[in-house]
Design an enzyme around this catalytic site. Structure first.
Site, PDB file in Angstrom:
ATOM      1  N   TYR A 126      44.414  39.591  26.804  1.00 49.16           N
ATOM      2  CA  TYR A 126      43.906  39.867  28.149  1.00 49.16           C
ATOM      3  C   TYR A 126      42.406  40.080  28.048  1.00 49.16           C
ATOM      4  O   TYR A 126      41.953  41.143  27.610  1.00 49.16           O
ATOM      5  CB  TYR A 126      44.610  41.108  28.692  1.00 49.16           C
ATOM      6  CG  TYR A 126      44.385  41.417  30.153  1.00 49.16           C
ATOM      7  CD1 TYR A 126      43.788  40.509  31.019  1.00 49.16           C
ATOM      8  CD2 TYR A 126      44.801  42.638  30.681  1.00 49.16           C
ATOM      9  CE1 TYR A 126      43.603  40.804  32.358  1.00 49.16           C
ATOM     10  CE2 TYR A 126      44.628  42.950  32.016  1.00 49.16           C
ATOM     11  CZ  TYR A 126      44.025  42.030  32.848  1.00 49.16           C
ATOM     12  OH  TYR A 126      43.847  42.329  34.185  1.00 49.16           O
ATOM     13  N   LYS A 160      45.293  35.556  28.935  1.00 50.23           N
ATOM     14  CA  LYS A 160      44.969  35.684  30.350  1.00 50.23           C
ATOM     15  C   LYS A 160      43.453  35.847  30.430  1.00 50.23           C
ATOM     16  O   LYS A 160      42.907  36.904  30.076  1.00 50.23           O
ATOM     17  CB  LYS A 160      45.682  36.888  30.972  1.00 50.23           C
ATOM     18  CG  LYS A 160      45.372  37.066  32.451  1.00 50.23           C
ATOM     19  CD  LYS A 160      45.944  38.350  33.006  1.00 50.23           C
ATOM     20  CE  LYS A 160      45.538  38.505  34.478  1.00 50.23           C
ATOM     21  NZ  LYS A 160      45.931  39.826  35.030  1.00 50.23           N
TER      22      LYS A 160
END
Length: 300
Positions: A134, A162
């Protein structure tokens, strides 16, 4: 693990007294499953993990596992300022037999690239599960750069990232330099560009309340390879994305969920609820978006 599709970072509903409403949370998960999203993320930013105690985070994860029962992939967030905290949540994810974990940089501490790598590798060692990295520098204060990727190159569990920097050049470099790491859009108004660069995944908060419209964009771009249709759908969705990024992001996601018939409740301080005018504006944006996307899908 394959992260193809729409992965919804589920909201965490609250009751009137500010406690987690586990019954409403179960309803949220069932709604997402019925809406045919492709995976569910809990313990992320949209789920307000930062406003929950460790005990609450574990309880939410346990409820998600009980409700989903293998019907969709479950990704559990491990965010924490201390590496020890993230390791703890990774161990809990392993004990719950989650399908994957979400691992970001520790916020506030401003670790170096090698320190971010050491953090990620420690979390990986604790869980042994597929990892979605992330990268969210505006929240974490640091970005995952070239030195970081060199340091974690041997980690076989890192399956996806992500990418939430909002920097298009970073998307380009990731697609070019790290083709073995699956790209997932984490910056909503760039979803079309992510799909054009080969991403097959989108972690999108708006899919909490308009999942079908998000799925329509994914299917147009990734499955149908119809980017003309995709551009039209994306254009219809941009007013919502602009609204969400104008402030009160989580509050807007929760109100959108309420408009879909779900119980979402409020937010914990210091965040504050939407004003009546803001609620009315959001409702108008959503109605127009749904009408426009439905027309585009029908015409196609």
């Amino acid at each position: 693990m394959n992260f193809d599709g729409i992965f919804t970072p589920a909201i965490t509903p609250l009751s009137a007294d500010g406690q987690i409403d586990y019954s409403a949370f179960s309803d949220v998960l069932e709604y997402l499953i019925e809406s045919k999203v492709h995976g569910i993320v809990i313990g992320g930013s949209t789920g307000e993990y930062y406003a929950h105690t460790a005990e609450e985070r574990v309880a939410v994860a346990e409820r998600a596992k009980d409700v989903i029962r293998g019907r969709l992939p479950l990704v559990i967030g491990t965010g924490g300022i201390l590496t020890e905290d993230s390791v703890y949540f990774a161990e809990k994810a392993k004990s719950l037999e989650a399908d994957a974990i979400l691992v970001g940089s520790p916020p506030y501490a401003l670790p170096t690239q090698k320190e971010i790598a050491a953090h990620v590798l420690a979390v990986d060692k604790a869980a042994g599960l597929p990892i979605m990295l992330y990268n969210y520098p505006s929240r974490m204060g640091v970005a995952m750069g070239d030195e970081f990727f060199e340091a974690i190159a041997g980690c076989k569990n890192i399956a996806a990232i992500k990418e939430s920097s909002g920097e298009m050049s970073r998307l380009h470099r990731l697609a070019h330099a790290h083709p073995s790491i699956q790209l997932s859009c984490g910056w909503d108004d760039q979803a079309l560009e992510f799909f054009a660069w080969g991403a097959r995944s989108w972690v999108c908060a708006g899919s909490n309340f308009i999942p079908r419209e998000h799925i329509a964009l994914y299917e147009a771009c990734v499955l149908e390879k119809n980017f003309d249709k995709g551009r039209r759908i994306m254009s219809a969705m941009l007013p919502l994305m602009d609204f969400l990024e104008s402030g009160k992001f989580v509050q807007s996601i929760k109100h959108g969920s309420e408009l879909s018939g779900l119980r979402a409740g409020g937010v914990r301080a210091p965040l504050q609820a939407l004003e009546p005018a803001e609620k009315q504006a959001l409702e108008s944006v959503i109605k127009t978006l749904q009408k426009n996307v439905a027309r585009i899908v029908e015409e196609a």
